[in-house]
Design an enzyme around this catalytic site. Sequence first.
Site, PDB file in Angstrom:
ATOM      1  N   ASP A 212      43.107 -28.102 -82.159  1.00 12.58           N
ATOM      2  CA  ASP A 212      43.825 -27.770 -80.741  1.00 12.58           C
ATOM      3  C   ASP A 212      44.596 -29.311 -80.179  1.00 12.58           C
ATOM      4  O   ASP A 212      43.463 -29.798 -78.796  1.00 12.58           O
ATOM      5  CB  ASP A 212      44.513 -26.589 -80.461  1.00 12.58           C
ATOM      6  CG  ASP A 212      45.782 -26.619 -79.901  1.00 12.58           C
ATOM      7  OD1 ASP A 212      47.301 -26.494 -79.896  1.00 12.58           O
ATOM      8  OD2 ASP A 212      45.381 -26.297 -78.129  1.00 12.58           O
TER       9      ASP A 212
ATOM     10  N   GLU B 149      45.040 -32.042 -84.127  1.00  9.88           N
ATOM     11  CA  GLU B 149      46.406 -32.114 -84.012  1.00  9.88           C
ATOM     12  C   GLU B 149      47.120 -33.126 -83.239  1.00  9.88           C
ATOM     13  O   GLU B 149      47.037 -32.732 -81.637  1.00  9.88           O
ATOM     14  CB  GLU B 149      47.488 -30.799 -82.867  1.00  9.88           C
ATOM     15  CG  GLU B 149      48.813 -30.536 -82.920  1.00  9.88           C
ATOM     16  CD  GLU B 149      49.020 -29.991 -81.910  1.00  9.88           C
ATOM     17  OE1 GLU B 149      50.015 -30.042 -81.473  1.00  9.88           O
ATOM     18  OE2 GLU B 149      48.396 -29.957 -80.590  1.00  9.88           O
TER      19      GLU B 149
ATOM     20  N   ASP C 245      55.396 -24.942 -83.677  1.00  9.85           N
ATOM     21  CA  ASP C 245      56.021 -25.945 -82.183  1.00  9.85           C
ATOM     22  C   ASP C 245      57.121 -26.638 -82.187  1.00  9.85           C
ATOM     23  O   ASP C 245      57.908 -27.272 -81.694  1.00  9.85           O
ATOM     24  CB  ASP C 245      54.983 -26.966 -81.705  1.00  9.85           C
ATOM     25  CG  ASP C 245      53.308 -26.476 -81.174  1.00  9.85           C
ATOM     26  OD1 ASP C 245      53.257 -25.179 -80.662  1.00  9.85           O
ATOM     27  OD2 ASP C 245      52.433 -26.894 -81.259  1.00  9.85           O
TER      28      ASP C 245
HETATM   29  C1  ARE Z   1      55.510 -22.058 -73.195  1.00  8.72           C
HETATM   30  C2  ARE Z   1      56.859 -21.846 -74.278  1.00  8.72           C
HETATM   31  C3  ARE Z   1      57.664 -22.878 -74.620  1.00  8.72           C
HETATM   32  C4  ARE Z   1      57.154 -24.093 -73.865  1.00  8.72           C
HETATM   33  C5  ARE Z   1      55.965 -24.335 -72.500  1.00  8.72           C
HETATM   34  C6  ARE Z   1      56.130 -25.220 -71.490  1.00  8.72           C
HETATM   35  O1  ARE Z   1      56.491 -20.832 -74.662  1.00  8.72           O
HETATM   36  O2  ARE Z   1      58.719 -22.506 -74.635  1.00  8.72           O
HETATM   37  O3  ARE Z   1      58.156 -25.530 -73.898  1.00  8.72           O
HETATM   38  O4  ARE Z   1      55.634 -23.307 -72.264  1.00  8.72           O
HETATM   39  O5  ARE Z   1      55.124 -25.768 -70.781  1.00  8.72           O
HETATM   40  C7  ARE Z   1      50.751 -22.811 -76.886  1.00  8.72           C
HETATM   41  C8  ARE Z   1      52.067 -21.887 -77.264  1.00  8.72           C
HETATM   42  C9  ARE Z   1      52.853 -22.124 -76.363  1.00  8.72           C
HETATM   43  C10 ARE Z   1      53.145 -22.408 -75.213  1.00  8.72           C
HETATM   44  C11 ARE Z   1      52.439 -23.464 -74.403  1.00  8.72           C
HETATM   45  C12 ARE Z   1      51.936 -23.623 -73.267  1.00  8.72           C
HETATM   46  O6  ARE Z   1      51.665 -21.841 -78.722  1.00  8.72           O
HETATM   47  O7  ARE Z   1      54.299 -21.659 -76.983  1.00  8.72           O
HETATM   48  O8  ARE Z   1      54.580 -22.885 -74.543  1.00  8.72           O
HETATM   49  O9  ARE Z   1      51.330 -22.975 -74.929  1.00  8.72           O
HETATM   50  O10 ARE Z   1      51.851 -22.683 -72.579  1.00  8.72           O
HETATM   51  C13 ARE Z   1      52.577 -31.436 -77.178  1.00  8.72           C
HETATM   52  C14 ARE Z   1      50.872 -31.591 -77.617  1.00  8.72           C
HETATM   53  C15 ARE Z   1      50.565 -30.830 -78.444  1.00  8.72           C
HETATM   54  C16 ARE Z   1      50.578 -29.188 -78.303  1.00  8.72           C
HETATM   55  C17 ARE Z   1      51.906 -29.573 -78.221  1.00  8.72           C
HETATM   56  C18 ARE Z   1      52.824 -27.833 -78.008  1.00  8.72           C
HETATM   57  O11 ARE Z   1      50.177 -32.766 -78.072  1.00  8.72           O
HETATM   58  O12 ARE Z   1      48.902 -30.914 -78.260  1.00  8.72           O
HETATM   59  O13 ARE Z   1      52.917 -29.926 -76.779  1.00  8.72           O
HETATM   60  N1  ARE Z   1      50.752 -28.155 -79.344  1.00  8.72           N
HETATM   61  C19 ARE Z   1      49.176 -27.240 -79.570  1.00  8.72           C
HETATM   62  C20 ARE Z   1      49.906 -25.888 -79.977  1.00  8.72           C
HETATM   63  C21 ARE Z   1      51.185 -25.219 -79.065  1.00  8.72           C
HETATM   64  C22 ARE Z   1      50.240 -24.358 -77.792  1.00  8.72           C
HETATM   65  C23 ARE Z   1      49.373 -25.773 -77.606  1.00  8.72           C
HETATM   66  C24 ARE Z   1      48.724 -27.094 -77.369  1.00  8.72           C
HETATM   67  C25 ARE Z   1      48.480 -25.531 -76.654  1.00  8.72           C
HETATM   68  O14 ARE Z   1      50.527 -26.429 -81.524  1.00  8.72           O
HETATM   69  O15 ARE Z   1      51.781 -23.907 -79.741  1.00  8.72           O
HETATM   70  O16 ARE Z   1      51.331 -23.944 -77.091  1.00  8.72           O
HETATM   71  O17 ARE Z   1      47.478 -24.624 -76.824  1.00  8.72           O
HETATM   72  C26 ARE Z   1      56.229 -35.102 -78.711  1.00  8.72           C
HETATM   73  C27 ARE Z   1      54.681 -35.250 -78.324  1.00  8.72           C
HETATM   74  C28 ARE Z   1      53.542 -34.871 -78.140  1.00  8.72           C
HETATM   75  C29 ARE Z   1      53.873 -32.504 -78.525  1.00  8.72           C
HETATM   76  C30 ARE Z   1      55.173 -32.569 -78.740  1.00  8.72           C
HETATM   77  C31 ARE Z   1      55.871 -31.391 -78.594  1.00  8.72           C
HETATM   78  O18 ARE Z   1      56.411 -35.315 -79.742  1.00  8.72           O
HETATM   79  O19 ARE Z   1      54.549 -36.216 -77.856  1.00  8.72           O
HETATM   80  O20 ARE Z   1      52.692 -34.531 -77.504  1.00  8.72           O
HETATM   81  O21 ARE Z   1      52.836 -32.719 -78.372  1.00  8.72           O
HETATM   82  O22 ARE Z   1      55.918 -33.240 -78.464  1.00  8.72           O
HETATM   83  O23 ARE Z   1      56.173 -30.803 -77.697  1.00  8.72           O
END
Ligand code: ARE
Length: 577
Positions: free
Chosen positions: A323, A352, A419
């Site tokens: 992650d 990821e 996501d």
């Molecule tokens: C929560 C709410 C969302 C809200 C968000 C805002 O549910 O509706 O938009 O908060 O803060 C986990 C949960 C999410 C939660 C989040 C925060 O699954 O539901 O969202 O925690 O509490 C970037 C990162 C990438 C990340 C994504 C989400 O680089 O690593 O953002 N993904 C991982 C997991 C997620 C997880 C987390 C990280 C945190 O897969 O599920 O979220 O542990 C562009 C950017 C990317 C960006 C991508 C998506 O391409 O360049 O960097 O990814 O968009 O936004």
Amino acid sequence: MNFQGIYHRPKSNYCYAYDKDTVHIRLRASKGDLENVILVYGDKYIWSQNREIEMKLECSDKYFDYFIAEIKPPYRRLAYYFILEGKSERYYYTEWGFFDEIDKDEVYMHFFEYPFLNKIDIHKVSEWVKDAVFYQIFPERFYNGDKFNDPKGVEKWGEAPKSDNFFGGDLKGIIDKLDYLTDLGINAIYLTPIFESYSNHKYNTKDYMKIDPHFGDLNTMKELVQKCHERGIKVVLDAVFNHIGYYSAQFQDVVKKGKKSPYYDWFYIREWPIETDPPNYYTFAFAPYMPKLNTENPEVKEYLLNVAKYWIEEADIDGWRLDVANEIDHSFWREFRKVVKKTKSDAYIVGEIWHDSLPWLLGDQFDAVMNYPFTRVCIQYFAHRNLNNKEFKELINETQIRNTQQVNEVMLNLLDSHDTSRFLYKAKGDKESLKLASVFQLTYLGAPCIYYGTEIGMNGGDDPDCRRTMEWNEDKWNKDLLNHYKRLIKIRNEHEALRRGNFKWIEGLDDVVGFVRETDKEEIIVLINNSNQDKEIQLKVNGTEYIDLVKDKKINCDRVLKTTITKGNFEILLNIK
Ligand code: ARE
Ligand code: CA
């Protein structure tokens, strides 16, 4: 000749060891600028025995052509330069630039080098992934197999998902549905986090050593992996090491004791006392309930590396999805790779990262990443339809060139995930777009990963809407889509060429996407018509008899394959050599 367009760099995606004997050399040039590229190569200690080989055009994107050569240096050392032939010019291209001639006495100063093929540095990826079809599960929403472990106040299965509501899905639920997964044909699952955490997504870990009680316990986890293994299904878990949960013992200790806490340096506390609104400590994004871990601290490192090792040893899992992989230091990941591969040599390590990921993919860190660049191109072409066929191929080529071949072979290729909004949502519900995109995903290079429910036509917008409960009422399934998925997965599982074969576009097909996947034994032609017209096709081919793997019928041809692909349709044709 456009010198500015020419690029090469040793020890990068332009020059890398593919395996212990083989080095791949790529050269970039402005599109259409070069007629021919010759690689002059040899061992710098016996340069007199140097050789020349014509490089092949590997592919092109919008602005560039990419040439490639495969070399097996007998003494594991490689020195080289290029001869570039344009329409009327010819230049030597060396580490020092462009020359009309190379002075023989000076040749040593000019070499590009892959100095020595040290086996230990070669990026060896997890082999089984080449044969894998992944299924991604968000456990809270897949199936409720044990009502007794439900959190308080679970909602009725099928109600709308919210960022904080629960439905009771658990590990027993996955065990109960293994027949469904086997029937679908997948052979690997990736589970989003399952360790103790109060949220429904569990990305804010309370305790990494404990399965969340709403999901089961250590025994349920062991049983799940064991039963998966009995069916030939691998299991990959989510490693959330960038941050921990606010309610973890470690962070709570800091909240209470401040600088006196032995865990104070586990985090990035900017000011004391701790405030959460807004957080005055580093977090994932700006989420106060996800304090970022200081992975440079040796104790933190040891703690997390033990977690990684523990679940492989204890539950026999087959890999980790990392992650927020790009926000953790490289040095941590280098040690992580050593620990994980030492514990299970073929464990899959998949980061990821949504962007260009080369610095993590050169052998000392991950095997591959979640291929979001692939996702993006597929969405543009198949869902939004705002690319033409040529642009689609150029962009896919661009994603390939970013990485080495062994990485491309084990990329995790996805159309949607927990996501993103679902592919079907982006395609405004058009199932035919999803069918064509999945044909590409399931016949392309790399491991396809199907997000639970996509195969039965589940819809959903951005998080949390993309995390709806899995539909188990078969009357509500799109059976046509499900059968399509089953058939394609079966075809992939049955034909090595689709899993391990070379990949090559067929040129000159106009509006139809066509490519060949080929091994020594099989040649498979894939044709996809994503246009809004039926297309007649005539293709010069090597074989005389093909089998249409979708319709299961024979096609005779006299080295010219004639076929009409109706709009929104596809063909997968096999020639057994
Ligand atoms: C929560 C709410 C969302 C809200 C968000 C805002 O549910 O509706 O938009 O908060 O803060 C986990 C949960 C999410 C939660 C989040 C925060 O699954 O539901 O969202 O925690 O509490 C970037 C990162 C990438 C990340 C994504 C989400 O680089 O690593 O953002 N993904 C991982 C997991 C997620 C997880 C987390 C990280 C945190 O897969 O599920 O979220 O542990 C562009 C950017 C990317 C960006 C991508 C998506 O391409 O360049 O960097 O990814 O968009 O936004
Ligand atoms: Ca339950």
